[in-house]
Scaffold this motif. Structure first.
Motif, PDB file in Angstrom:
ATOM      1  N   PRO A 167       0.834  -1.212   0.000  1.00 38.26           N
ATOM      2  CA  PRO A 167       0.000   0.000   0.000  1.00 38.26           C
ATOM      3  C   PRO A 167       0.862   1.253   0.000  1.00 38.26           C
ATOM      4  N   ALA A 168       0.259   2.352  -0.409  1.00 36.48           N
ATOM      5  CA  ALA A 168       1.007   3.601  -0.579  1.00 36.48           C
ATOM      6  C   ALA A 168       1.129   4.407   0.708  1.00 36.48           C
ATOM      7  N   MET A 169       0.323   4.097   1.725  1.00 40.42           N
ATOM      8  CA  MET A 169       0.312   4.889   2.943  1.00 40.42           C
ATOM      9  C   MET A 169       0.730   4.046   4.145  1.00 40.42           C
ATOM     10  N   PRO A 170       1.142   4.684   5.266  1.00 42.38           N
ATOM     11  CA  PRO A 170       1.573   3.930   6.449  1.00 42.38           C
ATOM     12  C   PRO A 170       0.448   3.072   7.030  1.00 42.38           C
ATOM     13  N   HIS A 171       0.840   1.913   7.541  1.00 39.40           N
ATOM     14  CA  HIS A 171      -0.088   0.971   8.168  1.00 39.40           C
ATOM     15  C   HIS A 171       0.551   0.412   9.434  1.00 39.40           C
ATOM     16  N   ARG A 172      -0.204  -0.444  10.106  1.00 35.78           N
ATOM     17  CA  ARG A 172       0.321  -1.265  11.205  1.00 35.78           C
ATOM     18  C   ARG A 172       0.108  -2.723  10.838  1.00 35.78           C
ATOM     19  N   LEU A 173       1.145  -3.519  11.007  1.00 36.25           N
ATOM     20  CA  LEU A 173       1.042  -4.945  10.744  1.00 36.25           C
ATOM     21  C   LEU A 173       0.659  -5.649  12.045  1.00 36.25           C
ATOM     22  N   ARG A 174      -0.516  -6.258  12.047  1.00 40.01           N
ATOM     23  CA  ARG A 174      -1.011  -6.965  13.235  1.00 40.01           C
ATOM     24  C   ARG A 174      -0.988  -8.468  12.978  1.00 40.01           C
ATOM     25  N   LEU A 175      -0.371  -9.187  13.912  1.00 38.61           N
ATOM     26  CA  LEU A 175      -0.391 -10.654  13.885  1.00 38.61           C
ATOM     27  C   LEU A 175      -1.057 -11.143  15.157  1.00 38.61           C
ATOM     28  N   GLU A 176      -2.003 -12.052  15.011  1.00 39.92           N
ATOM     29  CA  GLU A 176      -2.734 -12.616  16.147  1.00 39.92           C
ATOM     30  C   GLU A 176      -2.579 -14.129  16.138  1.00 39.92           C
ATOM     31  N   MET A 177      -2.303 -14.685  17.320  1.00 43.06           N
ATOM     32  CA  MET A 177      -2.127 -16.138  17.460  1.00 43.06           C
ATOM     33  C   MET A 177      -3.211 -16.697  18.378  1.00 43.06           C
ATOM     34  N   GLU A 178      -3.789 -17.790  17.978  1.00 44.42           N
ATOM     35  CA  GLU A 178      -4.851 -18.445  18.746  1.00 44.42           C
ATOM     36  C   GLU A 178      -4.412 -19.858  19.091  1.00 44.42           C
ATOM     37  N   TYR A 179      -4.646 -20.261  20.355  1.00 43.27           N
ATOM     38  CA  TYR A 179      -4.273 -21.604  20.789  1.00 43.27           C
ATOM     39  C   TYR A 179      -5.213 -22.036  21.907  1.00 43.27           C
ATOM     40  N   ALA A 180      -5.221 -23.332  22.191  1.00 44.00           N
ATOM     41  CA  ALA A 180      -6.077 -23.889  23.241  1.00 44.00           C
ATOM     42  C   ALA A 180      -5.227 -24.226  24.456  1.00 44.00           C
ATOM     43  N   ASP A 181      -5.685 -23.802  25.647  1.00 46.29           N
ATOM     44  CA  ASP A 181      -4.953 -24.123  26.869  1.00 46.29           C
ATOM     45  C   ASP A 181      -5.374 -25.514  27.372  1.00 46.29           C
ATOM     46  N   PRO A 182      -4.740 -26.028  28.431  1.00 46.01           N
ATOM     47  CA  PRO A 182      -5.059 -27.396  28.887  1.00 46.01           C
ATOM     48  C   PRO A 182      -6.516 -27.615  29.265  1.00 46.01           C
ATOM     49  N   SER A 183      -7.225 -26.566  29.649  1.00 47.25           N
ATOM     50  CA  SER A 183      -8.637 -26.730  30.015  1.00 47.25           C
ATOM     51  C   SER A 183      -9.563 -26.656  28.816  1.00 47.25           C
ATOM     52  N   GLY A 184      -9.011 -26.442  27.617  1.00 41.36           N
ATOM     53  CA  GLY A 184      -9.828 -26.352  26.413  1.00 41.36           C
ATOM     54  C   GLY A 184     -10.258 -24.953  26.053  1.00 41.36           C
ATOM     55  N   GLU A 185      -9.929 -23.965  26.893  1.00 40.04           N
ATOM     56  CA  GLU A 185     -10.276 -22.579  26.593  1.00 40.04           C
ATOM     57  C   GLU A 185      -9.397 -22.052  25.458  1.00 40.04           C
ATOM     58  N   ILE A 186     -10.011 -21.282  24.560  1.00 39.87           N
ATOM     59  CA  ILE A 186      -9.281 -20.674  23.449  1.00 39.87           C
ATOM     60  C   ILE A 186      -8.667 -19.360  23.923  1.00 39.87           C
ATOM     61  N   GLN A 187      -7.363 -19.216  23.765  1.00 43.81           N
ATOM     62  CA  GLN A 187      -6.636 -18.018  24.158  1.00 43.81           C
ATOM     63  C   GLN A 187      -6.056 -17.346  22.911  1.00 43.81           C
ATOM     64  N   THR A 188      -5.918 -16.029  22.976  1.00 44.42           N
ATOM     65  CA  THR A 188      -5.338 -15.287  21.858  1.00 44.42           C
ATOM     66  C   THR A 188      -4.330 -14.284  22.387  1.00 44.42           C
ATOM     67  N   VAL A 189      -3.358 -13.992  21.559  1.00 42.88           N
ATOM     68  CA  VAL A 189      -2.377 -12.952  21.845  1.00 42.88           C
ATOM     69  C   VAL A 189      -2.064 -12.273  20.514  1.00 42.88           C
ATOM     70  N   SER A 190      -1.836 -10.967  20.545  1.00 46.50           N
ATOM     71  CA  SER A 190      -1.583 -10.241  19.309  1.00 46.50           C
ATOM     72  C   SER A 190      -0.427  -9.272  19.494  1.00 46.50           C
ATOM     73  N   ARG A 191       0.139  -8.841  18.367  1.00 45.93           N
ATOM     74  CA  ARG A 191       1.264  -7.905  18.378  1.00 45.93           C
ATOM     75  C   ARG A 191       1.172  -7.042  17.128  1.00 45.93           C
ATOM     76  N   THR A 192       1.384  -5.746  17.283  1.00 49.53           N
ATOM     77  CA  THR A 192       1.391  -4.837  16.139  1.00 49.53           C
ATOM     78  C   THR A 192       2.758  -4.180  16.021  1.00 49.53           C
ATOM     79  N   THR A 193       3.188  -3.972  14.780  1.00 40.53           N
ATOM     80  CA  THR A 193       4.439  -3.280  14.493  1.00 40.53           C
ATOM     81  C   THR A 193       4.198  -2.284  13.365  1.00 40.53           C
TER      82      THR A 193
END
Length: 298
Positions: free
Chosen positions: A156-182
């Protein structure tokens, strides 16, 4: 005066937000909720009731670069581990990524400049929507670590933020997410235009540009080229059905023959003059390429 009161939260209490209100009348324990909702009083506080789960795992996303400058690909180191020690061996994770538009680009040392300003039109703001990116699932290794890679990135021609999000399941089966922007930049320079006052039609207007690097430091000897467009909004009265009248307006963009070009000085500054013979808003479209020829726009 002051007073203290305690309320043991029942196990079956509804989860959500509660408000505290002081009222000057006695409230019966069996009073219906509808009667209490509209009582006049003094709001004195609020609290919330919810379920708290002790986290069992923690995750991290570490980009290979602190900022991206029009890359063809981007890499991230990812890891998931248990809070009591050890990595999440062979854990499968899902990844989502997108480029998010960055509408306000500011540098503290230059509060009077608008950097990388996007064009506005009847269709909306230039590059105003997020761009989804393809991201493949990853299976972590025996230490709970892995590498995520985003390939074939758009430019793209203009400034942006690159966001990456990761999803995983913990031992109890709950879905957890974590994200990072640069930060994501289209070029190694950022071009800004100083805010100026209105001027009369037919008079010269001095335009002052400033080129800086993504850290906000002046960029010297950067070529700058600016073109101008005169935007006029015209309105007229139209006759409607039934003998009524309304108003119709339209916007016209007229390219001006004037243009200016040059290079920034040691302070990253460049100035030129523009003039519009007719009244209206003069739009400035300026481009400044970096050393690798990647254009920065404003």
């Amino acid at each position: 005066g002051a007073a203290e009161s305690a309320w043991p939260v029942p196990v079956g209490a509804r989860r959500g937000a509660y408000r505290l209100r002081l009222v000057d009348r006695e409230i019966r324990p069996d009073a219906p909720a509808q009667e209490l909702e509209y009582l006049e009083g003094l709001d004195s506080g609020a609290f919330s009731v919810g379920d708290f789960r002790v986290p069992l795992m923690q995750a991290s996303l570490d980009p290979k670069e602190s900022r991206w400058i029009a890359p063809a690909s981007a890499g991230f180191d990812i890891a998931v581990g248990y809070l009591n020690g050890g990595g999440a061996k062979n854990l499968p994770v899902k990844l989502r990524a997108q480029l998010e538009p960055r509408f306000n680009v500011d540098f503290d040392d230059y509060p009077d400049y608008d950097f990388a300003r996007r064009k506005d039109s009847d269709a909306g703001t230039e590059e105003g929507e997020s761009i989804p990116l393809a991201a493949e699932p990853v299976k972590l290794d025996a230490t709970g670590a892995g590498r995520a890679r985003l390939d074939k990135l758009p430019k793209p021609a203009m400034p942006h933020r690159l966001r990456l999000e990761m999803e995983y399941a913990d031992p109890s089966g709950e879905i957890q997410t974590v994200s990072r922007t640069t930060p994501w930049w289209p070029a190694g320079v950022v071009l800004g235009l100083k805010r100026e006052r209105w001027t009369r039609a037919g008079q010269n207007q001095t335009l002052r540009f400033l080129a800086v690097d993504p850290d906000g430091k002046p960029a010297a000897h950067v070529p700058v080229e600016a073109n101008f467009i005169l935007r006029q909004t015209l309105g007229h009265r139209v006759r409607l059905a039934g003998g009524f009248y309304g108003y119709h307006s339209e916007t016209r963009d007229l390219p001006l023959a004037a243009r200016c070009a040059g290079k920034t000085d040691a302070k990253g500054q460049f100035a030129c003059a523009a003039r519009a013979a007719q009244g209206g808003a003069v739009l400035v479209a300026a481009v400044a390429p970096d050393q690798e020829g990647r254009p920065a726009r404003t």
